[in-house]
Design an enzyme around this catalytic site. Structure first.
Site, PDB file in Angstrom:
ATOM      1  N   GLY A   1       0.844  -1.197   0.000  1.00 32.67           N
ATOM      2  CA  GLY A   1       0.000   0.000   0.000  1.00 32.67           C
ATOM      3  C   GLY A   1       0.882   1.251   0.000  1.00 32.67           C
TER       4      GLY A   1
ATOM      5  N   GLY B   1      -0.208   5.168  -1.102  1.00 29.42           N
ATOM      6  CA  GLY B   1      -1.213   5.941  -0.375  1.00 29.42           C
ATOM      7  C   GLY B   1      -0.620   7.086   0.423  1.00 29.42           C
ATOM      8  CD  GLN B   2      -3.030  11.169   4.483  1.00 33.39           C
ATOM      9  OE1 GLN B   2      -3.830  10.346   4.945  1.00 33.39           O
ATOM     10  NE2 GLN B   2      -3.011  12.424   4.880  1.00 33.39           N
TER      11      GLN B   2
ATOM     12  CB  ILE C   1      -3.423  -2.452  -6.854  1.00 40.29           C
ATOM     13  CG1 ILE C   1      -4.078  -1.375  -5.974  1.00 40.29           C
ATOM     14  CG2 ILE C   1      -3.656  -3.825  -6.288  1.00 40.29           C
ATOM     15  CD1 ILE C   1      -5.594  -1.470  -5.923  1.00 40.29           C
ATOM     16  NE  ARG C   2      -3.302   4.284  -5.408  1.00 39.17           N
ATOM     17  CZ  ARG C   2      -3.232   5.528  -4.927  1.00 39.17           C
ATOM     18  NH1 ARG C   2      -3.112   6.540  -5.747  1.00 39.17           N
ATOM     19  NH2 ARG C   2      -3.311   5.778  -3.636  1.00 39.17           N
TER      20      ARG C   2
ATOM     21  CG  ASP D   1      -5.127  -7.657  -5.508  1.00 37.44           C
ATOM     22  OD1 ASP D   1      -5.263  -7.493  -4.274  1.00 37.44           O
ATOM     23  OD2 ASP D   1      -6.081  -7.826  -6.280  1.00 37.44           O
TER      24      ASP D   1
ATOM     25  CE1 TYR E   1      -9.970   2.141   7.884  1.00 38.57           C
ATOM     26  CE2 TYR E   1     -10.791   3.581   9.605  1.00 38.57           C
ATOM     27  CZ  TYR E   1      -9.741   3.117   8.842  1.00 38.57           C
ATOM     28  OH  TYR E   1      -8.481   3.629   9.022  1.00 38.57           O
TER      29      TYR E   1
ATOM     30  CE  LYS F   1      -7.724   0.250  10.006  1.00 34.35           C
ATOM     31  NZ  LYS F   1      -6.541  -0.277   9.329  1.00 34.35           N
TER      32      LYS F   1
HETATM   33  P1  NAD Z   1      -4.614   5.249   1.468  1.00 35.20           P
HETATM   34  O1  NAD Z   1      -6.004   4.943   1.059  1.00 35.20           O
HETATM   35  O2  NAD Z   1      -4.052   6.582   1.176  1.00 35.20           O
HETATM   36  O3  NAD Z   1      -3.627   4.164   0.838  1.00 35.20           O
HETATM   37  C1  NAD Z   1      -3.956   2.804   0.758  1.00 35.20           C
HETATM   38  C2  NAD Z   1      -3.192   2.214  -0.406  1.00 35.20           C
HETATM   39  O4  NAD Z   1      -3.574   0.830  -0.518  1.00 35.20           O
HETATM   40  C3  NAD Z   1      -3.533   2.873  -1.759  1.00 35.20           C
HETATM   41  O5  NAD Z   1      -2.348   3.324  -2.381  1.00 35.20           O
HETATM   42  C4  NAD Z   1      -4.194   1.768  -2.548  1.00 35.20           C
HETATM   43  O6  NAD Z   1      -3.881   1.790  -3.943  1.00 35.20           O
HETATM   44  C5  NAD Z   1      -3.609   0.517  -1.886  1.00 35.20           C
HETATM   45  N1  NAD Z   1      -4.442  -0.660  -2.098  1.00 35.20           N
HETATM   46  C6  NAD Z   1      -5.797  -0.733  -2.170  1.00 35.20           C
HETATM   47  N2  NAD Z   1      -6.170  -1.991  -2.451  1.00 35.20           N
HETATM   48  C7  NAD Z   1      -5.046  -2.730  -2.546  1.00 35.20           C
HETATM   49  C8  NAD Z   1      -4.782  -4.104  -2.819  1.00 35.20           C
HETATM   50  N3  NAD Z   1      -5.780  -4.966  -3.065  1.00 35.20           N
HETATM   51  N4  NAD Z   1      -3.511  -4.535  -2.830  1.00 35.20           N
HETATM   52  C9  NAD Z   1      -2.484  -3.659  -2.616  1.00 35.20           C
HETATM   53  N5  NAD Z   1      -2.669  -2.344  -2.368  1.00 35.20           N
HETATM   54  C10 NAD Z   1      -3.932  -1.885  -2.327  1.00 35.20           C
HETATM   55  O7  NAD Z   1      -4.508   4.918   3.025  1.00 35.20           O
HETATM   56  P2  NAD Z   1      -3.504   5.546   4.093  1.00 35.20           P
HETATM   57  O8  NAD Z   1      -4.096   6.808   4.604  1.00 35.20           O
HETATM   58  O9  NAD Z   1      -2.124   5.548   3.588  1.00 35.20           O
HETATM   59  O10 NAD Z   1      -3.686   4.482   5.277  1.00 35.20           O
HETATM   60  C11 NAD Z   1      -2.853   3.356   5.406  1.00 35.20           C
HETATM   61  C12 NAD Z   1      -3.300   2.546   6.611  1.00 35.20           C
HETATM   62  O11 NAD Z   1      -3.327   3.390   7.770  1.00 35.20           O
HETATM   63  C13 NAD Z   1      -4.710   1.956   6.504  1.00 35.20           C
HETATM   64  O12 NAD Z   1      -4.751   0.721   7.159  1.00 35.20           O
HETATM   65  C14 NAD Z   1      -5.560   2.949   7.263  1.00 35.20           C
HETATM   66  O13 NAD Z   1      -6.697   2.320   7.800  1.00 35.20           O
HETATM   67  C15 NAD Z   1      -4.615   3.352   8.371  1.00 35.20           C
HETATM   68  N6  NAD Z   1      -4.992   4.660   8.942  1.00 35.20           N
HETATM   69  C16 NAD Z   1      -4.874   5.796   8.200  1.00 35.20           C
HETATM   70  C17 NAD Z   1      -5.261   7.011   8.747  1.00 35.20           C
HETATM   71  C18 NAD Z   1      -5.172   8.297   7.974  1.00 35.20           C
HETATM   72  O14 NAD Z   1      -5.653   9.324   8.460  1.00 35.20           O
HETATM   73  N7  NAD Z   1      -4.568   8.307   6.794  1.00 35.20           N
HETATM   74  C19 NAD Z   1      -5.766   7.051  10.056  1.00 35.20           C
HETATM   75  C20 NAD Z   1      -5.905   5.856  10.768  1.00 35.20           C
HETATM   76  C21 NAD Z   1      -5.493   4.666  10.198  1.00 35.20           C
HETATM   77  N1  SER Z   2      -8.369   9.014   8.931  1.00 33.19           N
HETATM   78  C1  SER Z   2      -9.057   7.755   8.927  1.00 33.19           C
HETATM   79  C2  SER Z   2     -10.398   7.878   8.313  1.00 33.19           C
HETATM   80  O1  SER Z   2     -10.969   8.955   8.402  1.00 33.19           O
HETATM   81  C3  SER Z   2      -9.203   7.271  10.343  1.00 33.19           C
HETATM   82  O2  SER Z   2      -8.831   5.968  10.384  1.00 33.19           O
HETATM   83  O3  SER Z   2     -10.900   6.919   7.785  1.00 33.19           O
END
Ligand code: NAD
Ligand code: SER
Length: 319
Positions: free
Chosen positions: A9, A12-13, A36-37, A53, A143, A147
């Site tokens: 992943g 992502g962010q 996946i991207r 994936d 979601y 968790k």
């Molecule tokens: P995001 O959505 O920005 O990134 C997730 C990434 O997963 C994306 O790049 C997406 O392409 C990839 N993905 C989706 N399906 C996939 C698959 N089948 N195989 C491989 N990759 C795949 O999420 P994020 O903000 O970077 O969050 C990462 C983790 O942190 C998650 O578990 C999220 O629940 C957790 N989290 C994030 C936040 C937040 O505020 N960003 C807060 C709490 C928890």
């Molecule tokens: N920032 C995340 C959301 O809003 C919290 O896990 O989904």
């Protein structure tokens, strides 16, 4: 022992920033990005990347063996708002990805795992202020349910199979390098982009909704500090509470106004308001402080200043 780290992943962010930090520490070729991207230019050009994936368990195992991976950071998931729109995929992706990675460790293929939980593990029956580590967890989003179940899996795999799993309940994360992926807290990132581009922002959360948030440099540091802590200091294996800054849309808008004169904030709430209302407003992270010396460094003022400085520069360069 030489560490080889797989980030799942990575586009992502969080992945966008975490890959680059880990490459600084462990060496560019020892941190394998996967998604996946494609990931950001920096990630793609600074070390190995594999298209993966995470639902394809065979391919996951092939990649782990190919690179002799020792640690996995599992970031792939559907976030709160996106998962509410596709509950089957939210459940499937968030749960099966986790099992695939836990089983890698159970089968002796890897040594250590990072898996993030969230403030979404809490629900409307949880105490809202200074939410304790051990409290009622009755999440009412798909979601949040994934968790909560994930946290239980963590503790089960640690106790039953000795899996070295480490986890944080991240608050809403705010950063300028990667775009947020469909969460309820995304407004606190979008506001900066819209303010710089258009001088105004329409918030999908109400003006007085307080949520726990954190600036990305603090979140990345917390993640790496927890992963590098000696195993005996990691006393909680389900997931640690983690606290940064709590604020409302109105309060962040006031800070943004200092940098964007005549900034205009309006409000038009949608389904994400119900999700936000079910989450805590502040978090007690005393266990993280006590066990592995955690301490957040950014407050709202410092975060706003850094976001503005970097995003303004970014928009000037791309203009
Ligand atoms: P995001 O959505 O920005 O990134 C997730 C990434 O997963 C994306 O790049 C997406 O392409 C990839 N993905 C989706 N399906 C996939 C698959 N089948 N195989 C491989 N990759 C795949 O999420 P994020 O903000 O970077 O969050 C990462 C983790 O942190 C998650 O578990 C999220 O629940 C957790 N989290 C994030 C936040 C937040 O505020 N960003 C807060 C709490 C928890
Ligand atoms: N920032 C995340 C959301 O809003 C919290 O896990 O989904």
């Amino acid at each position: 022992m030489k560490e080889r780290i797989l980030i799942i992943g990575s586009s992502g962010q969080i992945g966008t920033e975490l890959v680059m930090e880990l490459r600084k520490i462990y060496g560019e070729n020892n941190v394998i990005a996967s998604d996946i991207r494609p990931s950001s230019k920096d990630v793609m050009s600074s070390g190995p990347f594999e298209t993966l994936d995470i639902l394809d368990e065979q391919l996951l195992r092939t990649i782990v063996k190919k690179y002799k991976v020792t640690q996995v950071y599992l970031l792939a998931a559907l976030l709160s708002a996106t998962a509410e729109k596709n509950i089957e995929l939210g459940w499937e992706l968030n749960m099966r990805s986790h099992s695939h990675v836990l089983d890698l460790a159970k089968d002796g293929l890897i040594k250590k795992i990072f898996w993030p939980s969230s403030i979404a593990v809490f629900g409307p029956t949880t105490p809202k202020e200074n939410t304790p580590q051990y409290t009622v967890t009755e999440p009412n989003t798909v979601y949040g349910i994934t968790k909560q179940a994930g946290e239980r899996w963590n503790e089960y795999y640690f106790n039953k199979f000795g899996v070295d799993i480490r986890s944080l309940r991240y608050p809403g994360l705010i950063g300028w390098k990667g775009a947020p992926g469909g969460g309820t807290t995304d407004y606190a990132v979008d506001i900066f982009h819209q303010a710089i581009k258009y001088g105004k922002y329409k918030s999908f959360l109400a003006e007085n909704t307080v949520l726990p948030m954190m600036y990305m440099p603090d979140a990345i540091r917390a993640t790496i500090e927890l992963m590098e802590a000696p195993a005996k200091q990691v006393k909680i294996r389900s997931s640690y509470n983690l606290s940064g800054i709590s604020f409302t849309p109105k309060q962040i808008a006031e800070k943004v106004s200092k940098y964007i004169p005549n900034f205009e904030m309006t409000y038009n709430t949608d389904f994400r308001q119900v999700i936000a209302d079910s989450w805590p407003s502040s978090i007690d992270d005393s266990h993280a402080k006590k066990d592995w010396d955690w301490e957040a460094k950014y407050d709202l003022e410092k975060m706003t200043s850094d976001m503005m400085k970097n995003l303004k520069k970014q928009y000037t360069i791309s203009a």
